[in-house]
Design a protein around this motif. Structure first.
Motif, mmCIF file in Angstrom:
data_model
loop_
_atom_site.group_PDB
_atom_site.id
_atom_site.type_symbol
_atom_site.label_atom_id
_atom_site.label_comp_id
_atom_site.label_asym_id
_atom_site.label_seq_id
_atom_site.Cartn_x
_atom_site.Cartn_y
_atom_site.Cartn_z
ATOM 1 N N SER A 72 22.227 111.826 59.131
ATOM 2 C CA SER A 72 22.515 112.404 60.240
ATOM 3 C C SER A 72 22.686 113.584 60.395
ATOM 4 O O SER A 72 21.778 114.181 61.045
ATOM 5 N N SER A 114 18.994 115.508 61.935
ATOM 6 C CA SER A 114 19.055 116.138 63.127
ATOM 7 C C SER A 114 17.713 117.828 63.126
ATOM 8 O O SER A 114 17.407 118.244 63.768
ATOM 9 N N PRO A 123 20.084 112.368 65.916
ATOM 10 C CA PRO A 123 20.585 111.109 66.077
ATOM 11 C C PRO A 123 21.256 111.268 67.212
ATOM 12 O O PRO A 123 22.818 111.453 67.501
ATOM 13 N N ALA A 133 26.568 114.480 63.806
ATOM 14 C CA ALA A 133 27.259 113.990 62.245
ATOM 15 C C ALA A 133 28.999 114.775 61.661
ATOM 16 O O ALA A 133 29.060 114.091 61.055
ATOM 17 N N HIS A 189 17.645 108.485 59.502
ATOM 18 C CA HIS A 189 16.802 107.601 60.884
ATOM 19 C C HIS A 189 17.231 106.599 60.347
ATOM 20 O O HIS A 189 18.512 105.502 60.574
ATOM 21 N N VAL A 207 21.286 105.978 58.873
ATOM 22 C CA VAL A 207 22.243 106.293 60.175
ATOM 23 C C VAL A 207 22.408 104.828 60.626
ATOM 24 O O VAL A 207 23.518 103.954 60.484
#
Length: 346
Positions: free
Chosen positions: A151, A155, A161, A165, A258, A261
């Motif tokens: 995350s 970013s 996302p 985070a 991504h 995550v």
């Protein structure tokens, strides 16, 4: 014919299980119906038709690597408890557990297999359960580490996302603190569980004693715990790579960060006992995340379905491993610990 004491409770219990299973089927079917109702099936099929078989084969090899690493981590935790089990037997058990997880309507089945397979060598079901729970806990910490790092990086590269985070790092910190407290203060765990003594004082007291003894031995093996945590992070990274290979096979434009995550989050969501083996819930999670980063629903569904399909295909090897267990069962019996005072395994 005389009715046995347990017969009166059998029907309500069976009815509860049936209703729970029915509810899970309904939830999964409803979610899939809603998602597929918004799907362009021609686009979905185009992803599948153009998928690279070579990359899908690489994905299966990565999943095998994940199982091998998981067996290695499990052995380290058992060694910390002075329980010796051959690595081949542990990998066999992991394969069988994977089969049970994917072909039973609950992922508890796989843990039951692992506990049963090591209760004999450990001489205690409580100890075997504690080791499996510790393995699960460290795995969750590894999962949160990968998700938080993913995350943070996602970013920075763009396409923020939907899961912050900071929330993931906070959850990771809380998990590490709780785990450290349990290992460093076994007595506090015993006090926390003390109300359970009201159920059956002698039985519960004995199990709490074995649990705190196992935590004390873990406290004396910090290197083993650190190694297993590092291994858990590697395992989760390999799982992300498994999905990255799937994504690459279909040329879907989503970055590995991504995936770092969404993959862990989807596995956490599947732990909620509200669906049939995560179907529907997993697809809804992928769809939500992919839509937030500008990808179509079809790409989310095909990645989710393809990942689940490959895992199910791989888990068939667990059925083969179970059928070939003949000699290994004898080996496990030879490693069995002494029976407890009641004449059964502890």
């Amino acid at each position: 014919m005389q009715e046995r004491p347990g017969d009166q409770d059998a029907s309500p219990s069976a009815l509860r299980r049936s209703l729970t299973l029915l509810l899970k089927v309904v939830v999964s079917a409803a979610l899939l119906y809603l998602l597929l109702g918004r799907t362009d099936f021609s686009r979905l099929w185009s992803y599948v038709r153009n998928a690279s078989a070579a990359w899908l084969a690489i994905a299966l090899l990565l999943y095998l690597l994940m199982i091998l690493l998981s067996g290695w981590r499990w052995r380290i935790l058992l060694d910390a408890q002075h329980v010796s089990v051959p690595i081949g037997w542990l990998i066999n058990s992991y394969l069988v557990a994977t089969f049970f997880n994917n072909f039973l309507p609950s992922n508890i089945g796989g843990d039951v297999v692992r506990i049963r397979d090591t209760a004999g060598p450990a001489g205690s079901k409580t100890l075997a359960t504690t080791v499996v729970l510790m393995d699960r806990g460290l795995g969750l910490l590894g999962l949160l580490t990968i998700a938080a790092a993913g995350s943070s990086m996602a970013s920075r590269i763009g396409g923020r996302p939907p899961v912050l985070a900071s929330m993931l790092w906070l959850a990771l910190g809380a998990g590490i603190a709780a785990s450290a407290a349990a290992v460093l203060m076994p007595g506090a765990v015993a006090r926390l569980l003390s109300p359970l003594r009201l159920i059956h004082q002698e039985w519960v007291e004995e199990r709490i004693g074995r649990l705190t003894g196992a935590l004390t031995r873990f406290r004396g093996a910090p290197g083993a715990l650190a190694t297993c945590l590092a291994g858990a992070i590697v395992v989760q990274a390999v799982l992300v790579a498994f999905y990255a290979a799937i994504v690459h096979s279909m040329s879907i434009p989503v970055s590995a960060w991504h995936l770092a995550v969404i993959v862990p989050i989807s596995f956490v969501v599947q732990m909620a006992p509200v669906s049939l083996n995560g179907f529907g819930v997993r697809e809804a999670t992928f769809t939500y995340y992919f839509s937030r980063i500008g990808l179509p629903i079809e790409s989310a569904l095909v990645v989710s379905f393809m990942g689940a399909g490959l895992i199910i295909l791989f888990s068939v090897s667990g059925a083969v491993a179970y059928l070939l267990r003949g000699p290994r069962r004898a080996e496990a019996a030879a490693l069995d610990g002494p029976p407890d005072a009641e004449g059964g395994r502890r």
